[in-house]
Design a protein around this motif. Sequence first.
Motif, short mmCIF file in Angstrom:
data_model
loop_
_atom_site.label_atom_id
_atom_site.label_comp_id
_atom_site.label_asym_id
_atom_site.label_seq_id
_atom_site.Cartn_x
_atom_site.Cartn_y
_atom_site.Cartn_z
N GLN A 414 36.36 -40.03 -18.21
CA GLN A 414 34.99 -40.11 -18.70
C GLN A 414 34.06 -39.22 -17.87
N ARG A 415 34.28 -39.24 -16.54
CA ARG A 415 33.45 -38.38 -15.68
C ARG A 415 33.68 -36.91 -15.98
N GLN A 416 34.96 -36.56 -16.25
CA GLN A 416 35.26 -35.17 -16.59
C GLN A 416 34.57 -34.76 -17.88
N LYS A 417 34.58 -35.68 -18.85
CA LYS A 417 33.94 -35.39 -20.13
C LYS A 417 32.43 -35.23 -19.93
N ARG A 422 27.59 -31.76 -19.33
CA ARG A 422 26.48 -31.25 -18.53
C ARG A 422 26.56 -29.74 -18.34
N GLU A 423 27.81 -29.24 -18.15
CA GLU A 423 27.98 -27.79 -18.01
C GLU A 423 27.57 -27.06 -19.28
N GLU A 424 27.97 -27.64 -20.44
CA GLU A 424 27.59 -27.01 -21.70
C GLU A 424 26.08 -27.01 -21.89
N ALA A 425 25.46 -28.15 -21.51
CA ALA A 425 24.00 -28.22 -21.61
C ALA A 425 23.32 -27.21 -20.69
N GLY A 426 23.90 -27.05 -19.46
CA GLY A 426 23.35 -26.08 -18.54
C GLY A 426 23.47 -24.65 -19.06
N MET A 427 24.64 -24.34 -19.70
CA MET A 427 24.82 -23.01 -20.26
C MET A 427 23.83 -22.77 -21.40
N LYS A 428 23.62 -23.81 -22.21
CA LYS A 428 22.68 -23.68 -23.32
C LYS A 428 21.27 -23.43 -22.81
N LEU A 429 20.88 -24.17 -21.74
CA LEU A 429 19.55 -24.00 -21.17
C LEU A 429 19.39 -22.60 -20.57
N ALA A 430 20.47 -22.13 -19.90
CA ALA A 430 20.40 -20.79 -19.32
C ALA A 430 20.25 -19.73 -20.42
N GLY A 431 20.96 -19.96 -21.55
CA GLY A 431 20.83 -19.02 -22.67
C GLY A 431 19.42 -19.00 -23.22
N GLU A 432 18.83 -20.19 -23.35
CA GLU A 432 17.46 -20.26 -23.87
C GLU A 432 16.48 -19.54 -22.94
N ARG A 433 16.69 -19.71 -21.64
CA ARG A 433 15.80 -19.06 -20.69
C ARG A 433 15.98 -17.53 -20.73
N SER A 434 17.25 -17.09 -20.88
CA SER A 434 17.49 -15.65 -20.97
C SER A 434 16.83 -15.06 -22.21
#
Length: 645
Positions: A414-417, A422-434
């Motif tokens: 569950q923690r891995q999931k 969270r990593e996917e959300a972080g990548m999405k946020l980084a894309g939005e900022r870019s």
Amino acid sequence: MQSGKTVCLCLLFIFLMGFVSSAGVAHGISEGIEEVTAENVLEYAGKYLESDPVKARKILFSVFSEEIKEKDWETWFQMLNFAGISHMIQSGYDSAFFYYYQAMEVALEKEDYVRVGNSLNNIAIAHGDMGNYIASMENLLRAADNYDLAGFPDQKGRIHYNIGVIYYEIENYEQSLHNLKISQQTFREAGDTSSLGKLFINYANLAHRMGDWESALHYMDSAETYAMAGNDKFAYVVALEARAKIYMDLFRWDDASRIFDTAIELAAELGFDSGEIQLQLGYASLLLSNGDTFRSLLHASKARESAQQIGNNKLLYQAYGLLSRIYRESGEYKDALDYLSKYNALKDSLVNQNMLHQVYNLELQRAEEKKQMELQAREELLNRKNTVIFLMAFAFVASAIIVFLLSRIYAARQRQKELQMREEAGMKLAGERSRAALEAEVLERKRLGTELHDGVGPLLSLAKLNITALIEKEQMKPEKKERILRSTDVTIDEILKEMRSISHNMAPMVLIEKGLEEALKEMVRKLNDTSHCRLFLELPGLDGRLQSYAEHAIYRTAQEIVNNSIVHSGANDIYIQFTLSDDELILMIEDDGKGFQAELLTGNKGIGLKSAASRIEGLHGRFLIDSAPGRGTIITAIVPVSLKV
């Protein structure tokens, strides 16, 4: 967390008073008792426990004798704990430990493991109040073991409560919430509304610390309801103090002031001196935050006098510290230094007390371990006669281990999931900022192209026409030629002026030549001359140059935020402040405009602010927006101090 410690101490009072056999709550004792005896001493002395602990001890010691110890060890145990609590109220930890450990010796001698657990709980609370959280946790766990040993696991509700308070103090909020929920179930099953009220105060403090203001106020409503339902006015005072601190952080100064007034008046009526002192200190801090140093000094001085009267050194050094701050803010540095010296000296003396208890702790722990070993020897003898039971217990433990391992594997998955999400959300946020940064760059290029096309282009065309006319018409009259040359000269001046304007908007020369401080001053000066807003600039934190790329990014960020405020907010005043902390440079821009909902900045909305955020994050900084419709906007950009030259 002062509120949490106060609530914890209230539970300690209940802990003792629960063993007073016939009298009830000490604060309800009538004035009609004429003769103090061993039978009524606890209830009579309890009336003065909070308001005058020294007098309470004098009453207690008037019948304190070896005769009571020999005839009625249970009363003797209660009297020792009472003496310890009276010293705790005054932050006299060395004396408190002395009596707590004597009480524990009595319980160990009688093999009363419930009372051993009670003594360990009191010792743990004293350690926690001193900030010695490791020793506090050790004693709480030992108390829980003794309750299990005595077959009274229900007593562990208060243990989990106090463990939750410790985890809150060390900022492990997940474990704090876990233990508080366990204690909540125990208190509900026992119908203990008074303890539930204190529990919800801690829930509110947790939500407050994590910035969830709505939940904090909701829990505070529940805490006050339970406190009133249980007629626990002491807990109600603590709840009011916690609510006032929440209002302070929400900048609801008037509400916080009103709550402090109510709580102080109620604490005075109850004789809840330490609570009243804590409230006076909180109110003084509120007034100091509002710049009212005169009234702040009055409340802090009253708190100091009261702390001296009841002999509470911990509250006294807190008052010294606050008085030092007040005098420093008032510019009276001699008095500020004097109180700071008193604060450090008194605090050091309290810390030194922490060393004295270790001898007691080792001695009592050895006695406790000896009793445990004797009990274990008897249990081992019994276990030899019950092999079958042992094997069944072994099988049960093995099954439990298997279940535990399976649950750990499941929890790990569950923690891995969750980590992946969270990593996917972080990548999405980084894309939005870019994308935001790219869109801002495209808009900037379009704006630059438009200014060149609409401003410089026509002027260049006019200059070219004039020069062409001079070249093609050689026989032109001198007067006309001079007129054309003068016109061309004016046109070229306008071209240069337009180019300087475009260049200044991109990177003003004053930023390059003199640095960020002068560039910000020039920006504010020009905007004050041309815009409908009033701009105010404070730069106490800029005492040198930053790296050039950092100055450019911060300047463009400030420019973007201010322009956004002028165009969209409808503000009258805009405040720009640059401060320096130990390891961070902080740019804060505040306006009194109409505000907005930051979470609605999606798509093409808020491209400028997104671009500003991207610049700051590119400097390994943080970009924070605090705004709501109807209350203006505060935008904070925080960058590392390492960017300084």
